[in-house]
Enzyme design. Structure first.
Site, PDB file in Angstrom:
ATOM      1  N   ASP A   1       1.076  -1.368  -0.212  1.00 58.07           N
ATOM      2  CA  ASP A   1      -0.489  -0.226   0.032  1.00 58.07           C
ATOM      3  C   ASP A   1       0.931   0.823   0.149  1.00 58.07           C
ATOM      4  O   ASP A   1       1.925   1.613   0.738  1.00 58.07           O
ATOM      5  CB  ASP A   1      -1.335   0.136   1.214  1.00 58.07           C
ATOM      6  CG  ASP A   1      -2.160   0.903   1.746  1.00 58.07           C
ATOM      7  OD1 ASP A   1      -1.555   1.987   0.251  1.00 58.07           O
ATOM      8  OD2 ASP A   1      -2.396   1.774   2.422  1.00 58.07           O
TER       9      ASP A   1
ATOM     10  N   ASN B   1      -0.071   4.451  -0.605  1.00 60.42           N
ATOM     11  CA  ASN B   1      -0.513   6.108  -0.006  1.00 60.42           C
ATOM     12  C   ASN B   1      -1.218   5.572   1.357  1.00 60.42           C
ATOM     13  O   ASN B   1      -1.945   6.575   1.614  1.00 60.42           O
ATOM     14  CB  ASN B   1      -1.731   6.144  -0.780  1.00 60.42           C
ATOM     15  CG  ASN B   1      -3.236   5.537  -0.909  1.00 60.42           C
ATOM     16  OD1 ASN B   1      -3.628   4.452  -0.279  1.00 60.42           O
ATOM     17  ND2 ASN B   1      -4.178   5.577  -2.580  1.00 60.42           N
TER      18      ASN B   1
ATOM     19  N   ASP C   1      -3.786   4.053   2.888  1.00 62.19           N
ATOM     20  CA  ASP C   1      -5.680   3.507   3.137  1.00 62.19           C
ATOM     21  C   ASP C   1      -5.608   2.381   3.337  1.00 62.19           C
ATOM     22  O   ASP C   1      -6.936   2.184   3.596  1.00 62.19           O
ATOM     23  CB  ASP C   1      -6.051   3.881   1.714  1.00 62.19           C
ATOM     24  CG  ASP C   1      -5.928   3.469   0.624  1.00 62.19           C
ATOM     25  OD1 ASP C   1      -4.760   2.253   0.752  1.00 62.19           O
ATOM     26  OD2 ASP C   1      -6.471   3.370  -0.305  1.00 62.19           O
TER      27      ASP C   1
ATOM     28  N   ASP D   1      -1.959  -1.383  -3.516  1.00 69.31           N
ATOM     29  CA  ASP D   1      -2.363  -0.327  -4.839  1.00 69.31           C
ATOM     30  C   ASP D   1      -0.716  -0.112  -5.565  1.00 69.31           C
ATOM     31  O   ASP D   1      -0.026  -1.434  -5.974  1.00 69.31           O
ATOM     32  CB  ASP D   1      -2.089   1.105  -4.543  1.00 69.31           C
ATOM     33  CG  ASP D   1      -1.199   1.982  -3.965  1.00 69.31           C
ATOM     34  OD1 ASP D   1      -0.293   1.464  -3.989  1.00 69.31           O
ATOM     35  OD2 ASP D   1      -1.674   2.302  -2.526  1.00 69.31           O
TER      36      ASP D   1
ATOM     37  N   ASP E   1     -10.655 -15.219 -15.466  1.00 65.92           N
ATOM     38  CA  ASP E   1     -11.296 -15.911 -14.315  1.00 65.92           C
ATOM     39  C   ASP E   1     -12.123 -16.843 -14.751  1.00 65.92           C
ATOM     40  O   ASP E   1     -13.795 -16.359 -15.939  1.00 65.92           O
ATOM     41  CB  ASP E   1     -11.915 -14.225 -14.017  1.00 65.92           C
ATOM     42  CG  ASP E   1     -12.823 -14.462 -12.455  1.00 65.92           C
ATOM     43  OD1 ASP E   1     -12.029 -15.407 -11.800  1.00 65.92           O
ATOM     44  OD2 ASP E   1     -13.976 -14.269 -12.449  1.00 65.92           O
TER      45      ASP E   1
ATOM     46  N   GLU F   1      -8.583 -19.949 -16.104  1.00 70.64           N
ATOM     47  CA  GLU F   1      -8.907 -20.476 -14.324  1.00 70.64           C
ATOM     48  C   GLU F   1     -10.095 -21.655 -14.978  1.00 70.64           C
ATOM     49  O   GLU F   1     -11.165 -21.221 -15.127  1.00 70.64           O
ATOM     50  CB  GLU F   1      -9.874 -19.895 -13.510  1.00 70.64           C
ATOM     51  CG  GLU F   1      -9.811 -20.185 -12.134  1.00 70.64           C
ATOM     52  CD  GLU F   1     -10.631 -19.486 -11.330  1.00 70.64           C
ATOM     53  OE1 GLU F   1     -11.688 -19.361  -9.808  1.00 70.64           O
ATOM     54  OE2 GLU F   1     -11.729 -18.701 -11.789  1.00 70.64           O
TER      55      GLU F   1
HETATM   56  C1  NOJ Z   1     -13.061 -17.001  -9.424  1.00 71.65           C
HETATM   57  C2  NOJ Z   1     -11.632 -16.253  -8.736  1.00 71.65           C
HETATM   58  O1  NOJ Z   1     -11.032 -16.643  -8.574  1.00 71.65           O
HETATM   59  C3  NOJ Z   1     -12.352 -15.332  -7.860  1.00 71.65           C
HETATM   60  O2  NOJ Z   1     -11.471 -15.256  -6.208  1.00 71.65           O
HETATM   61  C4  NOJ Z   1     -13.972 -15.520  -7.547  1.00 71.65           C
HETATM   62  O3  NOJ Z   1     -14.486 -14.792  -6.926  1.00 71.65           O
HETATM   63  C5  NOJ Z   1     -15.274 -15.712  -8.813  1.00 71.65           C
HETATM   64  N1  NOJ Z   1     -13.985 -16.506  -9.664  1.00 71.65           N
HETATM   65  C6  NOJ Z   1     -16.020 -14.752  -9.281  1.00 71.65           C
HETATM   66  O4  NOJ Z   1     -15.395 -14.022 -10.213  1.00 71.65           O
END
Ligand code: NOJ
Length: 541
Positions: free
Chosen positions: A21, A23, A25, A29, A207, A267
């Site tokens: 981090d 900044n 907060d 980042d 994803d 994934e």
């Molecule tokens: C897989 C991601 O790795 C996970 O962190 C996320 O919650 C779900 N897909 C939904 O996008």
């Protein structure tokens, strides 16, 4: 930078909110990452996979995107992103960004427009809206459950106040699923790919790459125990549908218009691995995370089986195998491999779960890492594993932020325990994570004892063990090697790769140490013995 870099790469996952981090907060980042890049160079990685940093209301830590072509102010600006990318490239590190195409945020203008445009509009067709069933449509269109718990459908109210249809969200209600049978969605995502490719990214981690396309008619389905990210014996009607492969063929064609080898990493949480390998056929993605390997127990027989299965499945389609033990969705592996059996993915552990002895967990975790890094192909590391971080179990309920915890009303702890901001300097505020000492998830007492500065240059430390193993892996070309199994006694797994002999004792009783110079050892070895939960790499000559 070598040809087909991704085939052998060590790819390090940066989870931006918990890395550094700048900044103050309490949330990591992009400038924070840039400022710490030299530590990753020193570690010896090839590429970074950067988890979501795009504009998002952060209901699922950025996996709920409200603008695919901008940076969330929490993490910085597009200029900060460009600076990070340039700094990484200057250091010879590639940068792969996370892309979330299964769903957007419900605050994305595309979804807001879909709500506003009303029934029958083309805008509604961007997402999966369906009429409810039962009298007045008061029941969801089917029985699908959200991966995070509870129904996968939420009913909307139309602008005139009348109850409307339901929209599908395989994850949180803030994450409406796109309708990938609509060419409009395809067009938008090709634009998003180009936006980031034009900026110079080296690829995308996709994803839920096994989601996107849903089975025709959205048939009912009973998921195993609530929700699951995938990997179940039976394929759910929202995972792994044939049409999804056409999306990646389209994307591959886009990537190939660009120079430098840009990659798609999926994934794709589908098992068995033979099925997962369909995602990495020559005209689709480049690699997928090997969740079969991640889920394997620390057991010689199981490990040999999953390595053979992986090499056959991925090799069968000409793709490299990948290896991974930890990420932001699973219990950190030093803790997880010591839980027998570990809870299903996503349930997590917390104060009411059985305790794991940290020292034994770390010993086993390091042995597992040393075994993984000896395998040919590409390996993924998750930030903080090089520090030997355990899963944080004692997070107070009030601090937890994973939607899994919220949607199951605390029955499942969820994934926050592997997401705690990492320690850099033992004596600095927030262990060097943040200049103000602020941290979005509380760091446990003693977190500073794992800090990078307490391990740097200390030969037996986990950090130096990772550095040594990564350097030896490179020197001996293990990533591009081939393995040959060696005979070994019960609980022992042994192989040759790149002129090295690698032996792991997954049991608890010491076994004789084969002859040779020790190049890498995950723990102490002496007196000709290889203790339990230890891996060594030996040079025979
Ligand atoms: C897989 C991601 O790795 C996970 O962190 C996320 O919650 C779900 N897909 C939904 O996008």
């Amino acid at each position: 930078m070598s040809e087909h870099w991704w085939r052998t790469a060590i790819i390090y996952q940066v989870y931006p909110r918990s890395f550094a981090d700048s900044n103050g907060d309490g949330v990591g980042d992009l400038p924070g990452i840039t400022s710490r890049l030299d530590a990753l160079v020193e570690l010896g990685i090839d590429a970074i996979w950067l988890s979501p940093f795009m504009t998002s209301p952060q209901r699922d830590a950025g996996y709920d995107v409200a603008d695919y072509c901008d940076v969330d102010p929490l993490f910085g600006t597009l200029a900060d992103f460009d600076a990070l990318l340039a700094a990484a490239h200057e250091r010879g590190i590639r940068l792969v960004v996370d892309l979330v195409p299964n769903h957007s945020s419900n605050e994305h203008p595309w979804f807001r427009e879909a709500l506003a445009a009303g029934p029958g509009s083309p805008e509604r067709d961007r997402y999966v809206f369906r009429a409810g069933v039962g009298k007045g449509g008061t029941l969801p269109p089917n029985n699908w459950q959200s991966v995070f718990g509870g129904p996968a459908w939420t009913r909307i109210t139309e602008a005139d106040g009348t109850p409307g249809p339901w929209y599908l969200h395989i994850f949180d209600s803030s994450q409406p699923d796109f309708d990938w049978s609509n060419p409009w969605v395809h067009d938008r995502f090709r634009e998003v790919l180009r936006f980031w490719l034009d900026r110079g990214v080296d690829g995308f981690r996709v994803d839920v790459a096994h989601g996107l396309v849903k089975a025709d008619g959205l048939p009912d389905y009973e998921p195993p125990a609530g929700g699951s990210m995938g990997g179940d014996a039976e394929l759910a009607p929202y995972w792994g549908q044939d049409g999804v492969h056409e999306v990646y063929r389209e994307w591959r064609r886009v990537l190939e218009e660009y120079d430098g080898e840009r990659v798609l990493i999926g994934e794709a949480w589908v098992l068995p691995l033979r099925r997962m390998a369909q995602w990495v056929r020559p005209d689709e993605m480049h690699q997928t995370f090997n969740f079969g390997y991640l889920e394997a127990p620390w057991d010689a027989v199981a490990l040999r089986a999953v390595v053979d299965e992986s090499l056959a499945a991925f090799g069968g389609v000409g793709a490299p195998s990948t290896w991974v033990l930890s990420n932001h969705d699973v219990i950190r592996h030093p803790t997880r491999l010591t839980l027998t059996p570990p809870p299903p993915q996503g349930e997590g552990i917390g104060p009411r779960s059985p305790r794991v002895d940290e020292a034994s967990g770390l010993r086993r975790g390091r042995a597992a890492t040393a075994f993984m890094l000896a395998l040919p192909g590409s390996s993924y590391l998750y930030q903080g594993e090089e520090l030997g971080l355990p899963e944080v179990v004692d997070l107070p309920d009030t601090a937890r932020q994973d939607p899994t915890f919220i949607r199951t009303e605390g029955r499942h702890y969820g994934r926050d325990g592997c997401r705690v901001p990492i320690p850099w300097e033992a004596d600095a505020p927030a262990a060097g994570f943040s200049p103000t000492g602020s941290s979005w998830l509380p760091q446990p007492a003693g977190w500073g004892s794992h800090a990078r500065d307490t391990q740097r240059g200390i030969p037996d430390s986990t950090l130096e063990f990772y550095r040594t193993a990564l350097a030896a892996r490179r020197e001996h070309g293990l990533g591009a090697g081939e393995i040959e199994w060696l005979d070994a006694g019960p609980d022992v797994i042994a192989l040759r790769n790149g002129g090295l002999t690698i032996v792991s004792n997954t049991g608890t009783t010491p076994v004789p140490l084969p002859v040779g110079d020790v190049v890498v050892a995950s723990g102490p070895v002496s007196d000709g013995e290889l203790p339990g939960d230890t891996t060594v790499w030996l040079r025979a000559d």
